[in-house]
Design a protein around this motif. Structure first.
Motif, PDB file in Angstrom:
ATOM      1  N   GLU A   1       1.133  38.356  54.654  1.00 34.45           N
ATOM      2  CA  GLU A   1       0.987  37.813  53.300  1.00 34.45           C
ATOM      3  C   GLU A   1       1.957  36.652  53.082  1.00 34.45           C
ATOM      4  O   GLU A   1       1.590  35.615  52.543  1.00 34.45           O
ATOM      5  CB  GLU A   1       1.241  38.903  52.256  1.00 34.45           C
TER       6      GLU A   1
ATOM      7  N   ALA B   1       2.161  33.707  49.953  1.00 28.74           N
ATOM      8  CA  ALA B   1       2.163  34.606  48.799  1.00 28.74           C
ATOM      9  C   ALA B   1       3.558  34.693  48.173  1.00 28.74           C
ATOM     10  O   ALA B   1       4.561  34.481  48.851  1.00 28.74           O
ATOM     11  CB  ALA B   1       1.690  36.000  49.229  1.00 28.74           C
TER      12      ALA B   1
ATOM     13  N   GLN C   1       3.715  39.479  45.283  1.00 26.53           N
ATOM     14  CA  GLN C   1       2.447  39.715  45.989  1.00 26.53           C
ATOM     15  C   GLN C   1       2.698  40.348  47.358  1.00 26.53           C
ATOM     16  O   GLN C   1       1.975  41.255  47.768  1.00 26.53           O
ATOM     17  CB  GLN C   1       1.681  38.396  46.175  1.00 26.53           C
TER      18      GLN C   1
END
Length: 129
Positions: free
Chosen positions: A109, A114, A118
Motif C-alpha cells: 500500500e 497511500a 490507509q
C-alpha cells in the motif's frame, strides 16, 4: 512525495529480519523500511531505544506505520513513539495487524503512495477475514 515508512518490531531478531526481507523482495526500495528484534542482550524481547532508532531509519514525512508481534512489543513501541518530538509523534501509527502479512500488505500500500492511515487500515483488514 515520499512513501509511508514501515517499521517491523518482533521479539525475535530473526523474525524481524525475515519479515523485512519478505517486504524488500515484494516492494524493493520503494518504501522506507526498518526492523528491530530481540532485547539488548540478544535474547527474546524488544528494546525501546532500538525501536526509536528503527522509527528514525524508516522516517518519512508521509508518516510511519509500526507493526508488532506480541504485547510487549506494542507497549515498548508506544513508549518509543512517546519519546519522539511532537511534530513526529503525530505521524507515527501503531498497527495491530499480523506481523508478516501485515508488513507485506502495508508496504505494498505504501509503495502505491497511500497515506499512513490507509496503510494501517489495509494491514489491519486482514484480521477481519
Amino acid at each position: 512525495m515520499s512513501n509511508v515508512g514501515i517499521v517491523i518490531v518482533s521479539h525475535s531478531a530473526k523474525v524481524a529480519e525475515g519479515a523485512a526481507d519478505m517486504v524488500r523482495q515484494m516492494v524493493g526500495d520503494s518504501v522506507p523500511l526498518a526492523y528491530t528484534g530481540g532485547n539488548a542482550d540478544g535474547g527474546l524481547g524488544t528494546d525501546v531505544g532500538a525501536i526509536a532508532d528503527a522509527i528514525e531509519r524508516a522516517w518519512s514525512d508521509a508518516g510511519v506505520v509500526v507493526l508488532v508481534d506480541l504485547g510487549g512489543a506494542e507497549t515498548n513501541s508506544e513508549m518509543a513513539i512517546e519519546m519522539l518530538d511532537d511534530a513526529r509523534r503525530g505521524k507515527v501509527l501503531l498497527s495491530n495487524a499480523p506481523l508478516v502479512e501485515g508488513a507485506v500488505i502495508a508496504a505494498a500500500e505504501a509503495s502505491g503512495g497511500a497515506s499512513a492511515l490507509q496503510v494501517k487500515s489495509m494491514a489491519e483488514e486482514l484480521q477481519s477475514h
